[in-house]
Every structure is written in C-alpha cells, then in structure tokens.
Motif scaffolding. Sequence first.
Motif, PDB file in Angstrom:
ATOM      1  N   GLU A 249       0.833  -1.201   0.000  1.00 45.41           N
ATOM      2  CA  GLU A 249       0.000   0.000   0.000  1.00 45.41           C
ATOM      3  C   GLU A 249       0.872   1.256   0.000  1.00 45.41           C
ATOM      4  OE1 GLU A 249      -2.726  -0.003   3.277  1.00 45.41           O
ATOM      5  OE2 GLU A 249      -3.817   1.707   2.435  1.00 45.41           O
ATOM      6  N   SER A 256       1.550   7.176  -6.254  1.00 42.76           N
ATOM      7  CA  SER A 256       0.368   7.903  -6.723  1.00 42.76           C
ATOM      8  C   SER A 256       0.668   9.391  -6.829  1.00 42.76           C
ATOM      9  CB  SER A 256      -0.847   7.638  -5.833  1.00 42.76           C
ATOM     10  OG  SER A 256      -0.703   8.266  -4.577  1.00 42.76           O
ATOM     11  N   ASP A 261       5.191   4.525 -11.601  1.00 44.30           N
ATOM     12  CA  ASP A 261       4.564   3.219 -11.742  1.00 44.30           C
ATOM     13  C   ASP A 261       5.410   2.187 -10.995  1.00 44.30           C
ATOM     14  OD1 ASP A 261       3.579   0.788 -12.561  1.00 44.30           O
ATOM     15  OD2 ASP A 261       3.314   1.392 -14.656  1.00 44.30           O
ATOM     16  N   VAL A 311       2.177  -8.114 -22.273  1.00 40.82           N
ATOM     17  CA  VAL A 311       0.805  -7.618 -22.313  1.00 40.82           C
ATOM     18  C   VAL A 311       0.237  -7.686 -20.900  1.00 40.82           C
ATOM     19  CG1 VAL A 311      -1.532  -8.006 -23.203  1.00 40.82           C
ATOM     20  CG2 VAL A 311       0.459  -8.291 -24.708  1.00 40.82           C
ATOM     21  N   THR A 314      -5.489  -5.250 -17.269  1.00 42.83           N
ATOM     22  CA  THR A 314      -5.735  -4.308 -16.171  1.00 42.83           C
ATOM     23  C   THR A 314      -6.870  -4.833 -15.301  1.00 42.83           C
ATOM     24  OG1 THR A 314      -7.361  -2.999 -17.385  1.00 42.83           O
ATOM     25  CG2 THR A 314      -5.051  -2.429 -17.716  1.00 42.83           C
ATOM     26  N   PRO A 315      -7.010  -4.278 -14.076  1.00 41.00           N
ATOM     27  CA  PRO A 315      -8.044  -4.802 -13.167  1.00 41.00           C
ATOM     28  C   PRO A 315      -9.454  -4.735 -13.767  1.00 41.00           C
ATOM     29  CG  PRO A 315      -6.524  -3.402 -11.972  1.00 41.00           C
ATOM     30  CD  PRO A 315      -6.166  -3.275 -13.417  1.00 41.00           C
ATOM     31  N   ILE A 316      -9.723  -3.775 -14.669  1.00 40.89           N
ATOM     32  CA  ILE A 316     -11.069  -3.717 -15.244  1.00 40.89           C
ATOM     33  C   ILE A 316     -11.207  -4.630 -16.471  1.00 40.89           C
ATOM     34  CG2 ILE A 316     -11.511  -1.370 -14.390  1.00 40.89           C
ATOM     35  CD1 ILE A 316     -11.187  -0.418 -17.337  1.00 40.89           C
ATOM     36  N   GLY A 317     -10.144  -5.384 -16.770  1.00 41.87           N
ATOM     37  CA  GLY A 317     -10.242  -6.349 -17.857  1.00 41.87           C
ATOM     38  C   GLY A 317      -9.772  -5.819 -19.203  1.00 41.87           C
ATOM     39  N   GLY A 318      -9.196  -4.626 -19.223  1.00 35.89           N
ATOM     40  CA  GLY A 318      -8.614  -4.106 -20.465  1.00 35.89           C
ATOM     41  C   GLY A 318      -7.217  -4.666 -20.672  1.00 35.89           C
ATOM     42  N   HIS A 319      -6.687  -4.463 -21.863  1.00 39.48           N
ATOM     43  CA  HIS A 319      -5.349  -4.957 -22.150  1.00 39.48           C
ATOM     44  C   HIS A 319      -4.484  -3.846 -22.702  1.00 39.48           C
ATOM     45  CE1 HIS A 319      -7.754  -8.673 -22.193  1.00 39.48           C
ATOM     46  NE2 HIS A 319      -6.708  -9.103 -21.512  1.00 39.48           N
ATOM     47  N   ARG A 320      -3.239  -3.844 -22.297  1.00 41.66           N
ATOM     48  CA  ARG A 320      -2.311  -2.856 -22.851  1.00 41.66           C
ATOM     49  C   ARG A 320      -0.897  -3.407 -22.826  1.00 41.66           C
ATOM     50  NH1 ARG A 320       0.726  -0.207 -18.847  1.00 41.66           N
ATOM     51  NH2 ARG A 320      -0.205  -0.120 -16.782  1.00 41.66           N
ATOM     52  N   LEU A 321      -0.051  -2.699 -23.544  1.00 42.98           N
ATOM     53  CA  LEU A 321       1.352  -3.075 -23.594  1.00 42.98           C
ATOM     54  C   LEU A 321       2.045  -2.600 -22.322  1.00 42.98           C
ATOM     55  CD1 LEU A 321       3.198  -4.222 -25.859  1.00 42.98           C
ATOM     56  CD2 LEU A 321       3.729  -1.856 -26.460  1.00 42.98           C
TER      57      LEU A 321
ATOM     58  N   VAL B   5      -3.878  13.946  -6.397  1.00 47.86           N
ATOM     59  CA  VAL B   5      -4.371  12.748  -5.717  1.00 47.86           C
ATOM     60  C   VAL B   5      -4.997  13.095  -4.378  1.00 47.86           C
ATOM     61  CG1 VAL B   5      -2.769  11.124  -6.789  1.00 47.86           C
ATOM     62  CG2 VAL B   5      -2.051  12.362  -4.761  1.00 47.86           C
TER      63      VAL B   5
ATOM     64  N   PRO C  11     -14.643  -3.521 -11.700  1.00 42.01           N
ATOM     65  CA  PRO C  11     -14.680  -4.135 -13.030  1.00 42.01           C
ATOM     66  C   PRO C  11     -16.097  -4.434 -13.516  1.00 42.01           C
ATOM     67  CG  PRO C  11     -13.111  -5.274 -11.616  1.00 42.01           C
ATOM     68  CD  PRO C  11     -13.854  -4.311 -10.749  1.00 42.01           C
ATOM     69  N   GLY C  46      -6.616   0.594 -19.244  1.00 42.45           N
ATOM     70  CA  GLY C  46      -7.148  -0.372 -20.189  1.00 42.45           C
ATOM     71  C   GLY C  46      -8.523   0.019 -20.713  1.00 42.45           C
ATOM     72  N   SER C  49      -8.924  -0.095 -24.513  1.00 43.68           N
ATOM     73  CA  SER C  49      -9.054  -1.380 -25.200  1.00 43.68           C
ATOM     74  C   SER C  49     -10.451  -1.960 -25.069  1.00 43.68           C
ATOM     75  CB  SER C  49      -8.016  -2.373 -24.653  1.00 43.68           C
ATOM     76  OG  SER C  49      -8.304  -2.676 -23.308  1.00 43.68           O
ATOM     77  N   LEU C  50     -11.261  -1.404 -24.163  1.00 39.91           N
ATOM     78  CA  LEU C  50     -12.619  -1.922 -23.970  1.00 39.91           C
ATOM     79  C   LEU C  50     -13.648  -1.206 -24.840  1.00 39.91           C
ATOM     80  CD1 LEU C  50     -12.715  -2.226 -20.066  1.00 39.91           C
ATOM     81  CD2 LEU C  50     -12.314  -4.041 -21.725  1.00 39.91           C
ATOM     82  N   LYS C 359       3.722   3.570 -25.997  1.00 44.00           N
ATOM     83  CA  LYS C 359       3.955   2.816 -24.781  1.00 44.00           C
ATOM     84  C   LYS C 359       2.874   1.787 -24.481  1.00 44.00           C
ATOM     85  CE  LYS C 359       5.024   3.931 -20.110  1.00 44.00           C
ATOM     86  NZ  LYS C 359       4.921   4.881 -19.043  1.00 44.00           N
ATOM     87  N   TYR C 360       1.619   2.123 -24.769  1.00 43.98           N
ATOM     88  CA  TYR C 360       0.520   1.275 -24.284  1.00 43.98           C
ATOM     89  C   TYR C 360      -0.206   0.485 -25.346  1.00 43.98           C
ATOM     90  CZ  TYR C 360       0.949   4.178 -20.074  1.00 43.98           C
ATOM     91  OH  TYR C 360       1.404   4.832 -18.963  1.00 43.98           O
ATOM     92  N   ILE C 362      -1.060  -2.137 -27.938  1.00 43.69           N
ATOM     93  CA  ILE C 362      -0.485  -3.451 -28.232  1.00 43.69           C
ATOM     94  C   ILE C 362      -0.272  -3.586 -29.738  1.00 43.69           C
ATOM     95  CG2 ILE C 362      -0.843  -5.951 -28.122  1.00 43.69           C
ATOM     96  CD1 ILE C 362      -2.618  -5.432 -25.665  1.00 43.69           C
TER      97      ILE C 362
END
Lengths: 334, 75, 362
Positions: A249, A256, A261, A311, A314-321, B5, C11, C46, C49-50, C359-360, C362
């Motif tokens: 945490e 944050s 990151d 790849v 993400t927690p919401i189910g998206g995908h990224r590089l 933040v 989610p 992400g 991507s959605l 960067k992001y 794919i």
Amino acid sequence: MSQKLLLDYGSGGKASQRLISGMFLKYLGNDRLNRLDDAAFLELSGPISMSTDTFTVDPLFFPGGDIGSLAVHGTVNDVAMLGARPRFITCGLILEEGLDMDVLERIIASVGRAARNAGVEVVTGDTKVVPRGAADKIFINTTGVGEIFVTPGPSGHSAKPGDAILISGTMGDHGLTILSKREGLSFDAPVESDSAALNHLIVRLLQEIPEIHVLRDPTRGGLATTLSEIALQSNVECFIREKDIPVREAVAGGCSFLGLDPLYLANEGKFICILPEKFADKALEIMRSDVLATNAQQIGEVRKDHPGKVVLETPIGGHRLLDMLEGAQLPRIC
Amino acid sequence: MCLAVPMEIKSISNNVAQVEVGGVANEVRLELIDEEPKVGDFVIVHAGFALRRLDREEGLETIKLFEEGLNLELT
Amino acid sequence: MNSLEQKLKDPKLCRSIVGRINEELDGELRFMEVCGTHTVSIFQSGVRSLLPDGIIHLSGPGCPVCVTHEREVAAFLDLAERKDVIVATFGDLMRVPGPNKRNLKAAQAEGARIKVVYSPFDAVNLAKEHPGDKVVFLGVGFETTAPTIAATIKIAQEAGVNNFLVLSFHKLVPPVMKVLVEDPELAVNAFMLPGHVCMVSGLEPYRFLADKHGIPAVVTGFEPVDILRSILTFIRMRNKGEAAVTNGYVRAVADGGNPKAQAIMNEVFEPCDALFRGMGSIPAAGLGIREAYGDFDAIRALGLTLPDVPPLAGCKCGDVLRGKIRPDECPLFKKVCTPANPVGPCMVSTEGSCAAYYKYQI
C-alpha cells in the motif's frame, strides 16, 4: 569528530596496509583473502556462472540496507539466477578523499555480514582513493562466481508458451525506499528496501523442481523492463494480470502522488520464476515457506500471440502493452 | 495534465497539513483551499498544495444513483 | 481500501457501462480529452481497449509539456546555461527537446545547475539555501498548477526571499479550446473536460462549447468509471440531440470552481498572448506575472527574450494536438520519432499522446 579518509590510503604504502589489515581483513577475512597474494587461489569445477556489477546509491544507508549489503546481494543474486551456487566474490572500492572512516567501516562491516549470510567468501579486492569531487563518497564493484549445478540451467532465452510466470513478492519496495530518502523529495514511507541474498532459496527451488526455464531478478527498470527483456530473448509474449501483482500500500501511495509506476521501480530481493504450469503450485509452496518470498504469486503466463511483448491485463479487464522503460522515471506533476 | 491525488489530513498547523496516502506521509500547503479543512478530511493535492476537499459522500452517492439507473435500464 | 475508491475501479460496473455504450452508440463518436492525465488514465487503465471501434479517442492540447513552444524551450535552455542561475523544474520538463536536440538532461550533464522539485514551494527553500544565486522556477502548466505557483510567489514575497524567480509559461485551457472549435476542419463530437483544471476554474469558462458550438462537454474525473460514464453521457446527449456542459466530477469540482485559488492566481498573474507548440500564438491564452510582482518575474528581472528557432522539421505534433491525425498517422511515428529519440514533445512527455500510443498500444 570522525577521522577522514586521505589520498594516502590508496597509495599502496603503509597507509593502505593499515586499511587492509585494520578494516578489510577484520570484517572480510577468510583463509583465501588473508594470504594477501596478488590473486586469489580458487578451486572450482564444472560450468561456472560469473557476474559483475558496480554499485552507486544515494543515500549510502537506507531503511533495509546500505551500499555494502546491496553490493553483495546484487552480485550473489545475479550469479544464482543462472542455476549456480555463488561461492566467491571480489570487492573493488573507489573512495572519495575525505570520506568519514566511520562510514567506510560501517559499510565494510556490512559487506562482511552480507557475505557471511549469503555463504560466499570475499577473496580479493582493491581500493582506490580519488580526489574530492572525482567520485561521490563510495562506489563498490563486486564480481561473483559460482558453480552451476543444473543443466540446462535457467536462462532468459528459455521461456516457453504455456509456462507460468511467478514473482517472489511485492514490487517496488527498494525503488520507493530510495526515492523517499532522496534530497529534495523526502517523505515518510513505511517501507524498507527488500535487499536480500536469494541464493539459498534459489538453490532449494532448483533442487526440488525438476524444470525451471527462467530465473531473473527485476532490479533496475523493475518488473516491466525485466519481463520485456525475457519476452524479447525468448521471442514470446509475457501475459500478466495487474490484479495479481503484489504491491505494498505504501509503495502504491508514494507512486500515486509522484506519478510513478511501481512496475518500473527497482527490486533488490525479488525474482521472477518462469516454469511449466504443472510445477507452479509446488514452486509457490516452496517460495512461500521462505521468509524472503512469503508473498509469492503467479502473475500470468507465457503466450505466443505477441512475441517480444509484455501484455498487461488491467483490473477492469482491459489490455495494454507494458513497455520497457526509457531512462529513469522522474517525478511528475502532470 | 495535472496529476492530483486525494490524501487524508492527519494534522494541521500554520497553513501546513500533514497528509497521508497508503501510510506515506507528506506535507501540503493550505493557501489555496477554499474551505477550511479538518483532520480526517480528504484533500486533492497537486504540486504540494491542497486544492479542494474531496466530497467522498457525494462521490459514493453519485455512483450509487448511477449504478441504480444502469440496473433499472438493464432489467 | 475503502468503498469509494473501489467503486470507481469496479470491473463489474465498468463492464455494465461498456455494455450500455455498445448498445446506445449510433454511428461514430469522436471525443477529445484535453488533459494529459486523462490520456494516461485512458490507456493505462485499459479503458481504451474496452471501447468499441466506433468510439474514437483523441488527445488534444492538454499536456503542458507538449504545448510548450520550441521558443519557450529554447529560452529555458539558454537560461540553464547561465552561471548565476539554478533552474528548478518539475520532472516533466527534463527531456523536452529544444533546438538541436538539446534538453535539460543534456544541459545538466554539461554542468548546468538544474534541480527537479515536487512542489514550486521547494524552489523557494532552494533559493534560501543558495542566497548568492538566482533560483528560477520554470512555470509550466494550466489552471491547476498556476495557482500553486502564484501562492508560492506570495509566500516568497512575505518571507523576503529575493533570489527566487519564476519564468511563467503558464497556459489557459478555454482560449485554446476556442481555437480548436473555431477550426472549420474540426472533427470532434464531444469534449472530456479536464477535472483538475475545472476544480480551480469551474464550468463557466466552458459553457460556450455547448451554447455557441453545440458540442457536449463533461467535466471528468480520472478513474475508469468516471471516464466511461462521461463517454456514455456524450452518447446519450447526442442521441437526444442535446448539447450541454455538465459536471461528472462533483466530488471534487464545484460549478464555480475554487474562488480562492482563482483570486490568488489573478492577483499574481494576468492573461497574455501565449505560444502553443504547433498552433502558434493564441490571444489571452497565457499567464504573465503582473507588474506588482515584477521582482519575481524572470523575464523582467533577467531581461529574457524568446529566441527565434525554426520549427522541428516534419513534426506533426500540431496536427496531433488539434485531433487532425492520430499519433500513428504521423510519418515520423515509431520510425524517426521514438521515446529514446523524440522529435516532438508529444513523444517525449509521459503524458503526450504519441508517447502513450507508443507505450501502451499493443
């Protein structure tokens, strides 16, 4: 007031001798080092793993470690990652004139302690003292060797589609700890560097698991950069799930507001283990039984869809590089 | 732009608040915030200054209503 | 973790909103955000991507690094070379390329004294520690950041710190959006308004988008649910044939903004014409330091002028910022222009849309 280091101590004369016997042999001494010959006499057989690294860190002492322990752990871990038992390390010092002798003594004592805990001997070393301003207090180079005891040993080139990707614990602890102590950026974070020698755990894993494809420690550049390297070397896709990556945490909190990151922050006591899925549970069980890896997790698997890439789901189910880092991360406001 | 933040106020003295996020403690200045913050409030921090109080009740309420709306439409 | 923060990233809720977006979207919707933090959030979470193919996400001139003009970059690089000056800056500006690919990182390597700070207030402390030098803070940013720098100037004045200076290249969001919407070639159906800029300025300065131009706009927070909810709002407004400027970030933004921060900003700064990268000079789109605070103005105190520099050859950052092309439609993208060797600022800034694509995506 503490005594200061003079240029004379690096001259090779009597002052150097005093430093060697009064400090180096006192904290690092062993039968091989104590002979003080021009080189160390070593008996090794079979394939050898060898690694070198130079350590510069500001501040020199930080929660969870110091430059001395870091210099031992870093090299011992690198040697072990090839499937080897680290045996011997060297210790080369570049010291800035005017360094507090007390500071030097604390660091050398720390090198000795870390080496003993890791089960390696410091067998040869060197000291140079440079004029004030020519170096920043102390730089340490360590080179380590160890005997490889598994063939084929783990390597960054050996990840295979279908393999599981495990990490041994929380990400970013070392990186955030160092940042929190940087001049001009100080904030209080309840977090310590994870700096530790991983070789004993690595040896156990390799002895009990019949097949491990990759072992790597995600140091500079963090998890993201190391996984990118593996994806490139093995020409595979590393697919990982963000929700399964353990991050403390406090590390998430510090990141944050600095706009950083945690997946790019350095770790100094963690490793990535890539192995056939069927051995994943057993490996996690072994890892979690060790105090250095209680938070071990499977974070994803090796795929073949996007070779050379990491790849992230993400927690919401998206995908990224998850790309390799370009230079050091800088705190940002926008 | 403008990374900002929410951080929780732990104490206040002389226009400076001690704030925390995830146990990480920092100091922020209060010259710019438009309502007097209290200990326990969450403030939105940008570049070392608190800019506004975060209304968490309002945030929860908005999402609750929105979510209910979505579900109503779905059924 | 408490429930508000969890809810904003939930989610399941995100999936329901995406479901609604898919059902209700009629034709193509091109929305533009004008905030680098939105750019990063949309990619990093992400969300992008959605989204269905019919939703086109464009990143406008909302990254202060990207819009900083090459002449402004040249000015602060020249400044960094002065022996009597310590430059204090947010980390964001360190790698911005100026003429001949110079940047602050390189200047630092050549001996310039440059210090990365987290808050402008840290630069005042730096000035106190170096009474014999001039500490110049590089003031970049929009309405969120400008008040923090205005407040810092007032603190320095009260504390009698007379070697602290600000080089003000601050920019204002509404005037540049006015330029965007008046462009006959504009192809944007909706604007996602910058949540933290609006936290200071409120909604009023943006009403013209809907009232005069009929374009819906929603003040938006930075969590996945905030972003998806605004996209759904755009679709619903369009389906009903309505256009309004609404507040989707009520937990942080009051319709009137933060009057105290506005007052401090207006006390120290006054609107002036500003140079935007790729867009040229925009009337009243910048903030200069008022005469009453002239002692803290690096331009007045050091007699600085903006050097003339040729624009970067082949760089299409201007078209990217106006939403005319996507980053991957620029001929330099990933070929000549990479994060390691950026040609334009949209590639160098962490928040730049080109860097985000690189960067992001794919």
